[in-house]
Design an enzyme around this catalytic site. Structure first.
Site, short mmCIF file in Angstrom:
data_model
loop_
_atom_site.label_atom_id
_atom_site.label_comp_id
_atom_site.label_asym_id
_atom_site.label_seq_id
_atom_site.Cartn_x
_atom_site.Cartn_y
_atom_site.Cartn_z
N GLY A 1 63.43 -1.39 51.95
CA GLY A 1 64.35 -2.54 52.22
C GLY A 1 64.05 -3.90 51.94
N SER A 2 64.89 -4.88 52.03
CA SER A 2 64.34 -6.30 51.49
C SER A 2 63.27 -6.78 52.53
CB SER A 2 65.42 -7.05 51.40
OG SER A 2 66.41 -7.17 52.69
N GLY B 1 62.04 -2.04 58.38
CA GLY B 1 63.06 -2.68 58.70
C GLY B 1 64.23 -1.94 59.44
N ASP C 1 68.90 -1.53 59.97
CA ASP C 1 70.24 -2.45 59.81
C ASP C 1 70.89 -3.03 61.21
OD1 ASP C 1 70.32 -1.55 57.08
OD2 ASP C 1 70.38 0.21 57.82
N GLU D 1 62.28 7.62 56.20
CA GLU D 1 61.98 6.73 57.34
C GLU D 1 61.80 7.47 58.53
OE1 GLU D 1 64.02 2.75 55.47
OE2 GLU D 1 65.21 4.18 56.78
C1 5RP Z 1 66.57 1.93 54.51
C2 5RP Z 1 66.64 0.99 55.70
C3 5RP Z 1 66.08 -0.23 55.95
O1 5RP Z 1 64.90 -0.41 56.74
C4 5RP Z 1 67.31 -1.05 56.55
O2 5RP Z 1 68.50 -0.97 55.57
C5 5RP Z 1 67.05 -2.77 56.31
O3 5RP Z 1 66.85 -3.32 54.99
P1 5RP Z 1 66.86 -4.70 54.96
O4 5RP Z 1 65.52 -5.24 55.17
O5 5RP Z 1 67.09 -4.96 53.14
O6 5RP Z 1 68.15 -5.10 55.59
O7 5RP Z 1 66.95 1.78 56.83
O8 5RP Z 1 67.07 2.98 54.76
#
Ligand code: 5RP
Length: 232
Positions: A29-30, A84, A86, A105
């Site tokens: 993720g970002s 990261g 959500d 993950e």
């Molecule tokens: C990917 C994830 C990421 O950790 C989650 O989406 C957070 O991403 P971001 O740092 O871009 O908000 O679970 O599957």
């Protein structure tokens, strides 16, 4: 721009938790990307640690930053994974999988002694569920799997719309493992452990984006600093 700076500040504190010789899991993720870029600029850690990845996307960025990536099976355990989320609540329970990397993950987190979550404050919530809960399912019979998921939610007075995740071109989104993701629009979740157990026992389900009691700590990136909240 400000949000990006918060992610960078979280990543800057997170990298201080990595010491030479550690086996490290790299999230997706970002926000996790900011950590990978910092690692790319750190020749000592890059060369003296060993790394496993939670997605092909992360693997690509790591390789572009000259970070050598190994298969998960090369490790009995990881010292630390930094990823990261959500959404994360005050107990460290999370919704993950917005990027579709939930299975890898969870697998990487499960062999990690220490699991640090890096987020900006928009992700830190009182109750999980505003972010649609991702569930990774097999391609066979998605409609019947969705019906079973709806039945489970209804036991808890939850009636989410459940949508198969699509790409911009109208095709089904595929995970790194070649599976589908459905997003469950619950608005608010409760009974997290029970719902997670029931969802994950549906035969067509591979895993859910509920990560319960896994995070060791959270690093919250703010505009000018970052701070750590311990869960274990
Ligand atoms: C990917 C994830 C990421 O950790 C989650 O989406 C957070 O991403 P971001 O740092 O871009 O908000 O679970 O599957």
């Amino acid at each position: 721009m400000v949000t990006q700076q918060k992610k960078i500040n979280a990543a800057k504190l997170a990298i201080t938790k990595i010491t030479s010789g550690m086996n490290i899991g790299l999230g997706t993720g970002s926000t996790a990307n900011e950590l990978i870029k910092l690692l790319g600029d750190n020749p000592v850690l890059k060369d003296k640690c060993r790394f496993a990845c939670t997605s092909t996307q992360t693997e690509l960025l790591a390789k572009n930053n000259s970070i050598h990536i190994e298969e998960i099976d090369n490790f009995n355990y990881l010292d630390l994974t930094i990823d990261g989320a959500d959404e994360i609540d005050h107990n460290g329970n999370m919704i993950k999988g917005g990027g579709g990397a939930l299975l890898r993950e969870k697998m990487i987190a499960s062999i990690s002694k220490n699991y640090i979550i890096i987020v900006d404050e928009t992700k830190y919530v009182d109750k999980l569920g505003k972010f649609p809960l991702p569930v990774e399912i097999v391609k066979f019979g998605p409609k019947s799997t969705i019906t079973l998921l709806k039945n489970i939610f209804s036991e808890y007075d939850l009636y989410p719309e459940i949508k198969i995740r699509m790409n911009d071109n109208g095709s089904h989104f595929n995970t790194d493992g070649g599976n589908l993701v459905v997003d469950c629009y619950c608005a608010e979740l409760h009974s997290l452990n029970e719902i997670k157990t029931k969802i994950e026992s549906v035969p067509g389900v591979i895993t859910s984006g509920l990560f319960i009691n896994m995070a060791s700590s959270m690093i919250l990136g703010e505009k000018e600093k970052a701070s750590e909240v311990l869960f274990k």
